[in-house]
Each structure stands twice: as structure tokens, then as C-alpha cells.
Motif scaffolding. Structure first.
Motif, mmCIF file in Angstrom:
data_model
loop_
_atom_site.group_PDB
_atom_site.id
_atom_site.type_symbol
_atom_site.label_atom_id
_atom_site.label_comp_id
_atom_site.label_asym_id
_atom_site.label_seq_id
_atom_site.Cartn_x
_atom_site.Cartn_y
_atom_site.Cartn_z
ATOM 1 N N THR A 274 0.872 -1.180 0.045
ATOM 2 C CA THR A 274 0.013 -0.036 -0.017
ATOM 3 C C THR A 274 1.066 1.169 -0.024
ATOM 4 O OG1 THR A 274 -0.049 0.195 2.351
ATOM 5 C CG2 THR A 274 -1.759 -1.166 1.637
ATOM 6 N N ARG A 275 0.373 2.372 -0.022
ATOM 7 C CA ARG A 275 0.945 3.701 -0.266
ATOM 8 C C ARG A 275 0.568 4.361 1.032
ATOM 9 N NH1 ARG A 275 3.954 5.433 -4.278
ATOM 10 N NH2 ARG A 275 3.683 4.232 -6.374
ATOM 11 N N GLN A 276 0.205 3.457 2.118
ATOM 12 C CA GLN A 276 0.055 4.097 3.499
ATOM 13 C C GLN A 276 1.076 4.963 4.003
ATOM 14 O OE1 GLN A 276 -1.441 1.212 6.144
ATOM 15 N NE2 GLN A 276 -3.503 1.838 5.326
ATOM 16 N N GLY A 277 0.836 6.104 4.786
ATOM 17 C CA GLY A 277 1.891 6.862 5.125
ATOM 18 C C GLY A 277 2.839 7.876 4.256
ATOM 19 N N GLU A 278 2.291 7.748 3.107
ATOM 20 C CA GLU A 278 2.937 8.643 2.179
ATOM 21 C C GLU A 278 1.963 9.726 1.743
ATOM 22 O OE1 GLU A 278 5.314 7.398 -1.809
ATOM 23 O OE2 GLU A 278 2.930 7.451 -2.084
ATOM 24 N N PRO A 279 2.684 11.032 1.918
ATOM 25 C CA PRO A 279 1.784 12.149 1.517
ATOM 26 C C PRO A 279 0.983 12.120 0.214
ATOM 27 C CG PRO A 279 4.362 12.860 1.811
ATOM 28 C CD PRO A 279 4.058 11.641 1.776
ATOM 29 N N PRO A 280 -0.284 12.338 0.287
ATOM 30 C CA PRO A 280 -1.256 12.202 -0.663
ATOM 31 C C PRO A 280 -0.658 12.682 -2.021
ATOM 32 C CG PRO A 280 -2.363 13.110 1.106
ATOM 33 C CD PRO A 280 -0.942 12.861 1.739
ATOM 34 N N ARG B 147 1.623 7.704 -8.928
ATOM 35 C CA ARG B 147 0.547 6.758 -9.643
ATOM 36 C C ARG B 147 0.427 7.270 -11.045
ATOM 37 N NH1 ARG B 147 -3.172 6.607 -5.096
ATOM 38 N NH2 ARG B 147 -2.833 4.608 -4.012
ATOM 39 N N SER B 148 0.351 8.657 -11.207
ATOM 40 C CA SER B 148 0.018 9.368 -12.409
ATOM 41 C C SER B 148 1.288 8.944 -13.280
ATOM 42 C CB SER B 148 -0.022 10.890 -12.483
ATOM 43 O OG SER B 148 -0.937 11.156 -11.476
ATOM 44 N N PHE B 149 2.430 8.931 -12.435
ATOM 45 C CA PHE B 149 3.841 8.430 -13.556
ATOM 46 C C PHE B 149 3.541 7.082 -13.998
ATOM 47 C CE2 PHE B 149 8.109 6.647 -13.284
ATOM 48 C CZ PHE B 149 8.438 7.133 -14.306
ATOM 49 N N VAL C 274 7.997 -1.055 -22.377
ATOM 50 C CA VAL C 274 8.529 -2.131 -21.231
ATOM 51 C C VAL C 274 7.505 -1.755 -19.889
ATOM 52 C CG1 VAL C 274 10.295 -1.822 -19.353
ATOM 53 C CG2 VAL C 274 10.863 -1.474 -21.802
ATOM 54 N N GLU C 275 7.345 -2.913 -19.277
ATOM 55 C CA GLU C 275 6.473 -2.776 -18.174
ATOM 56 C C GLU C 275 6.883 -2.369 -16.789
ATOM 57 O OE1 GLU C 275 4.514 -6.239 -17.014
ATOM 58 O OE2 GLU C 275 3.273 -5.041 -15.836
ATOM 59 N N PHE C 276 6.238 -1.313 -16.301
ATOM 60 C CA PHE C 276 6.785 -0.649 -15.058
ATOM 61 C C PHE C 276 5.514 -1.109 -13.961
ATOM 62 C CE2 PHE C 276 9.083 1.830 -18.070
ATOM 63 C CZ PHE C 276 10.254 2.222 -17.405
ATOM 64 N N VAL C 277 5.981 -1.563 -12.847
ATOM 65 C CA VAL C 277 5.134 -2.001 -11.729
ATOM 66 C C VAL C 277 4.943 -0.744 -10.594
ATOM 67 C CG1 VAL C 277 4.633 -3.561 -9.857
ATOM 68 C CG2 VAL C 277 5.484 -4.369 -12.065
ATOM 69 N N SER C 278 3.772 -0.407 -10.556
ATOM 70 C CA SER C 278 3.648 0.749 -9.555
ATOM 71 C C SER C 278 3.889 0.266 -8.067
ATOM 72 C CB SER C 278 2.221 1.248 -9.440
ATOM 73 O OG SER C 278 1.800 1.977 -8.526
ATOM 74 N N GLY C 279 4.770 1.206 -7.665
ATOM 75 C CA GLY C 279 5.227 0.756 -6.184
ATOM 76 C C GLY C 279 6.287 -0.094 -6.224
ATOM 77 N N GLU C 280 7.079 -0.316 -7.273
ATOM 78 C CA GLU C 280 8.073 -1.416 -7.213
ATOM 79 C C GLU C 280 9.403 -0.719 -6.558
ATOM 80 O OE1 GLU C 280 10.715 -2.263 -10.982
ATOM 81 O OE2 GLU C 280 9.002 -1.295 -11.792
ATOM 82 N N ARG C 281 9.889 -1.363 -5.814
ATOM 83 C CA ARG C 281 11.296 -1.056 -5.278
ATOM 84 C C ARG C 281 12.449 -1.709 -5.932
ATOM 85 N NH1 ARG C 281 10.797 1.983 -0.671
ATOM 86 N NH2 ARG C 281 12.799 1.040 -0.231
ATOM 87 N N ASP C 282 13.611 -0.978 -5.473
ATOM 88 C CA ASP C 282 14.914 -1.575 -6.191
ATOM 89 C C ASP C 282 15.351 -2.905 -5.476
ATOM 90 O OD1 ASP C 282 15.317 0.117 -7.957
ATOM 91 O OD2 ASP C 282 16.101 1.557 -6.853
#
Ligand code: UDP
Ligand code: MG
Length: 316
Positions: A130-136, A143-145, A155-163
Motif C-alpha cells: 500500500t502507499r499508506q503513510g505517504e503524503p497524498p 501513480r500518474s507517473f 517496457v512494463e513498470f510496476v507501480s510501487g516497485e522497489r529496487d
């Protein structure tokens, strides 16, 4: 014994490093005894201004199954450069990328390994549940990005993916084979392909210290991603130019017809308008062509390989 490299980029992480070393040390010790793995911790000091390097120099390995190595940059080159240096230095059969601030919990490593062994996949990647705790505002922009870049890039990008991810040697070699300077690692993973399993976990607060990213930095990072993985902006401007060129040509024809039918009530208007439109359309036409070639040249300069082979019958 298979060797696992843990690559850790560090920029001003002095306050959190002792904690990281301790936690990572205990996870590594467990995995050594339960799964028979050897480890090396590869730290990349990205030109830190605090005592990060001093902490690394004094770091003691937890056992003979875990070496500690480090590379220190002459200045701050950014996380992407640090990741590249770490991947190049890593010697492991498996490589893990992990932040120093405990936001990528070392405790998740055994699960990642287990998943790789069970499914036989090439990568185990992580993303935020989740994106809990992140400024809205930040969540919204982020998300827009992701929806923008997914619609304009192949190329596929996954929202919230980390390195934070575990990769087999073959995947690491593939990523290192991409010679581009403007590196946007999150896109490179998708570009090289290979089978990837995803693990989602809840956002973890930093162990200590503070984030190196501000909104402006993230914005520039997003632009890097778009410029690195899509030539759509260039295509838009070049197609737009060609479209205007055709509109102008039609306008010239219409003005000429009008002149012939109705005469020239405002002396010189028709010829002046025609000259302006003609020169303008010629310039746009050339710009459109330039844009097409520029997009191709840009892709060529990256010198990405034409393909990446995963398996072949006659591997020697
Ligand atoms: N980092 C780095 N160079 C930089 C900025 C960050 O090596 O110029 C490292 C940092 O030390 C950390 C990781 O990248 O290990 C993630 O940085 P941070 O925690 O500040 O980012 P966030 O988790 O807030 O996105
Ligand atoms: Mg962090």
C-alpha cells in the motif's frame, strides 16, 4: 557453495549502518546454516559527507562465510550510478539489491530465496503493498507517473516497485550489458525480461536518518524514466510538425484559388501570406524529419543489445 552478493548503495547513512550490519548479519548467519549459502556484502559509498566510509572501513564480517567489501565514490553520483557500481563489483551467483535504511527489510531475504528455489524464476522483486503513510500529493504524482509511462513505453513498470530484488547471475550480466549512461534501473529490469516473481510488503519507516529524495528530485527522476524508455515526446513533436506542414500546404492552395476567383482586393496580401506559409511549412517539414532521425539516433546511442538469450540447445 553458492555465493550471494548483497549490494547496498549508501549516501550519508552513518546513523543507520550499524543497525543494518547487525540485522543483515543475523539474517545471513541463519541463511548460511539453513540453506548453505555464502555471502558478500558489497557497499557503495556514494560520496557521503558523513562518517559512512569510516563505518564501512571498520565493519567486521559476522563469519568467514560473509565477506565485507566496499567501493567509495569521489563524489555523489546518485543512486543509479551506485547500483551500477555495486552490480559490477558483485561476484555472486545471486545478487540482491538492498537499501541501507532498513526500508528493504533484510528479514524478507529468506522468503525471497525460498520463492526463487520453489518457482525456478530468475528474479524475485518486491513492491509496496500500500502507499499508506505517504503524503497524498506524492502518491497521486507517483501513480500518474506509472500510468503515463506504462502507456507510452513498451517496457512494463510496476507501480510501487522497489529496487529491492534478488536476481540470478544471468540477469545481472544482462543488466550490465546495457551500455547506456542515463540509467533508469527500474526500466532496465523490464527491458531485459526474464521471469519475475513479485512479493508485496507493507511500507517500513526508515531505521534512522532521512530520505534523500524531495519532490523536485522525484520529478527529475520521472523525466529520466520517460526520456530513457520512450521516444513518444519526440514522435509527437515530429508528427505534429508534419501535420502542420500539410495544413499549410492546403492553406496556400486555398489562398491561390481565392486570389484567382476574387482578385486581389488587398494588394499583396495573398503573395505575402503564401510566402509566410510556404517558408513555415518547409521548416516544419524539415523539423518533422529531424525528429524521426533524432529518435532513431537516440535509441542507437544507447547501444542496447539486439536481444538477450536466456537458453540455447548448444550452450558450451
Ligand atoms: N542513495 C544513494 N545515493 C543517492 C541517494 C540515495 O546511494 O544519491 C541510497 C541511500 O543511501 C539509500 C537508498 O539509496 O540506501 C535509498 O535512498 P532513500 O532511502 O533516501 O530513498 P527513499 O527510500 O526515501 O526512496
Ligand atoms: Mg529509503
Amino acid at each position: 557453495m553458492p555465493l550471494v552478493s548483497i549490494v547496498v548503495p549508501c549516501y550519508n547513512e552513518e546513523p543507520v549502518l550499524p543497525m543494518f550490519l547487525e540485522e543483515c548479519g543475523s539474517v545471513v548467519a541463519d541463511m548460511h546454516s539453513s540453506q548453505g549459502l555464502d555471502f558478500e556484502l558489497v557497499f557503495v559509498d556514494d560520496g557521503s559527507k558523513d562518517g559512512t566510509l569510516a563505518v564501512l572501513r571498520q565493519a567486521v564480517p559476522v563469519g568467514d562465510y560473509c565477506a565485507i567489501r566496499w567501493v567509495s565514490f569521489s563524489r555523489n553520483f546518485g543512486k543509479e550510478a551506485a547500483l551500477y557500481a555495486g552490480l559490477s563489483a558483485a561476484r555472486g551467483d545471486y545478487v540482491v539489491l538492498m537499501d541501507a535504511d532498513m526500508q528493504d527489510p533484510p528479514a524478507l531475504l529468506p522468503e525471497m530465496f525460498e520463492r526463487m528455489q520453489r518457482t525456478g524464476c530468475d528474479c524475485v522483486a518486491t513492491r509496496r503493498a500500500t502507499r499508506q503513510g505517504e503524503p497524498p500529493v506524492r502518491s497521486f504524482l507517483s501513480r500518474s507517473f506509472y500510468s503515463l509511462i506504462n502507456s507510452i513505453s513498451n517496457v512494463e513498470f510496476v507501480s510501487g516497485e522497489r529496487d529491492f530484488r534478488l536476481m540470478r547471475r544471468q540477469v545481472v550480466d544482462a543488466i550490465l550489458s546495457l551500455g547506456e549512461r542515463n540509467r533508469f534501473t527500474k526500466g532496465l529490469y523490464g527491458w531485459v525480461g526474464f521471469t519475475t516473481e513479485w512479493i508485496a510488503y507493507d511500507n517500513v519507516e526508515r531505521g534512522a536518518g532521512k530520505t534523500k529524495w524531495n519532490l523536485f528530485g522525484l520529478f527529475r527522476y520521472a523525466l529520466d524514466g520517460i526520456a530513457g524508455f520512450s521516444t513518444l515526446p519526440l514522435q509527437i513533436s515530429s508528427v505534429g510538425s508534419l501535420l502542420l506542414f500539410f495544413i499549410f500546404v492546403v492553406a496556400v492552395v486555398l489562398i491561390a484559388i481565392r486570389r484567382l476567383v476574387f482578385g486581389d482586393p488587398v494588394a499583396g496580401w495573398a503573395s505575402t501570406a503564401c510566402i509566410i506559409l510556404f517558408v513555415g511549412s518547409l521548416q516544419l517539414f524539415c523539423l518533422g524529419i529531424l525528429g524521426q532521425y533524432l529518435a532513431k539516433t537516440y535509441l542507437e546511442t544507447k547501444e542496447r543489445p539486439l536481444f538477450i538469450v536466456k537458453e540455447a540447445s548448444d550452450e558450451g
